[in-house]
Scaffold this motif. Sequence first.
Motif, PDB file in Angstrom:
ATOM      1  N   VAL A 133     -27.693  86.059  -7.875  1.00 11.56           N
ATOM      2  CA  VAL A 133     -27.261  85.804  -9.167  1.00 11.56           C
ATOM      3  C   VAL A 133     -27.261  87.366 -10.031  1.00 11.56           C
ATOM      4  N   CYS A 134     -26.316  87.506 -10.774  1.00 15.96           N
ATOM      5  CA  CYS A 134     -26.351  88.733 -11.644  1.00 15.96           C
ATOM      6  C   CYS A 134     -25.854  88.277 -13.120  1.00 15.96           C
ATOM      7  N   SER A 147     -23.613  90.182  -7.732  1.00 11.10           N
ATOM      8  CA  SER A 147     -23.717  89.029  -7.234  1.00 11.10           C
ATOM      9  C   SER A 147     -22.851  88.392  -6.219  1.00 11.10           C
ATOM     10  N   THR A 165     -25.722  84.736 -14.849  1.00 14.55           N
ATOM     11  CA  THR A 165     -26.511  84.001 -15.912  1.00 14.55           C
ATOM     12  C   THR A 165     -25.691  83.757 -17.106  1.00 14.55           C
ATOM     13  N   GLY A 207     -31.919  87.084  -7.973  1.00 14.42           N
ATOM     14  CA  GLY A 207     -31.551  87.866  -9.202  1.00 14.42           C
ATOM     15  C   GLY A 207     -31.423  89.335  -8.713  1.00 14.42           C
ATOM     16  N   ASN A 220     -32.106  89.413 -14.916  1.00 16.44           N
ATOM     17  CA  ASN A 220     -31.467  88.257 -14.222  1.00 16.44           C
ATOM     18  C   ASN A 220     -32.980  87.328 -13.644  1.00 16.44           C
ATOM     19  N   VAL A 221     -33.622  87.901 -13.055  1.00 16.01           N
ATOM     20  CA  VAL A 221     -34.719  87.218 -12.852  1.00 16.01           C
ATOM     21  C   VAL A 221     -35.506  86.556 -14.011  1.00 16.01           C
ATOM     22  N   LEU A 258     -33.079  83.601 -15.040  1.00 17.60           N
ATOM     23  CA  LEU A 258     -33.524  82.483 -14.182  1.00 17.60           C
ATOM     24  C   LEU A 258     -34.718  81.841 -14.512  1.00 17.60           C
ATOM     25  N   LYS A 292     -36.401  88.792  -6.452  1.00 17.80           N
ATOM     26  CA  LYS A 292     -35.505  89.917  -7.004  1.00 17.80           C
ATOM     27  C   LYS A 292     -34.734  90.379  -5.595  1.00 17.80           C
TER      28      LYS A 292
END
Length: 156
Positions: free
Chosen positions: A9-10, A17, A44, A89, A94-95, A98, A113
């Motif tokens: 995920v980015c 990502s 995201t 992420g 991003n983390v 999430l 991460k």
Amino acid sequence: MEKKKVLFVCLGNICRSPSAEAVFKGIVKKEGLAEKYEIDSAGTSGWHAGEPADRRMKQHAVKRGYDLTSISRKFNPDVDFGHFDLVIGMDDQNVEALKSMAQNSADIAKIHKMTDFAREWNYEEVPDPYYGGEEGFELVLDLLEDSCKGLLKKLE
């Protein structure tokens, strides 16, 4: 055999990502482990939903033998946390995004991460190359190759 399911995920799902998805797919295929994994990517935000990967990112990835074929989609917490074993992420933002979407401690336990799996490069995050020059896309691929190898080593 149950597949291990990994989601990268980015922010927009057009640079980092989808590249992580392609790099990890390439590494597991090279190791003869492709049938053991389900690999996907998401963003995201939904800004680029339905779009292919950034053309500059694709150009740099192709030079290294990676094919970015995924289409951008927005992370869906109601589905993705239940489906994937790991949600990775690309950076702290991003983390945190999430974690804010997590519905319980099981969801939070799945969040990691990308650079936590790095073995050679010492970066805190995979930086977003979108507004930078060519070297930014190359750095992203360097970090992803290193981190994806570390991820596979951890999973296997």
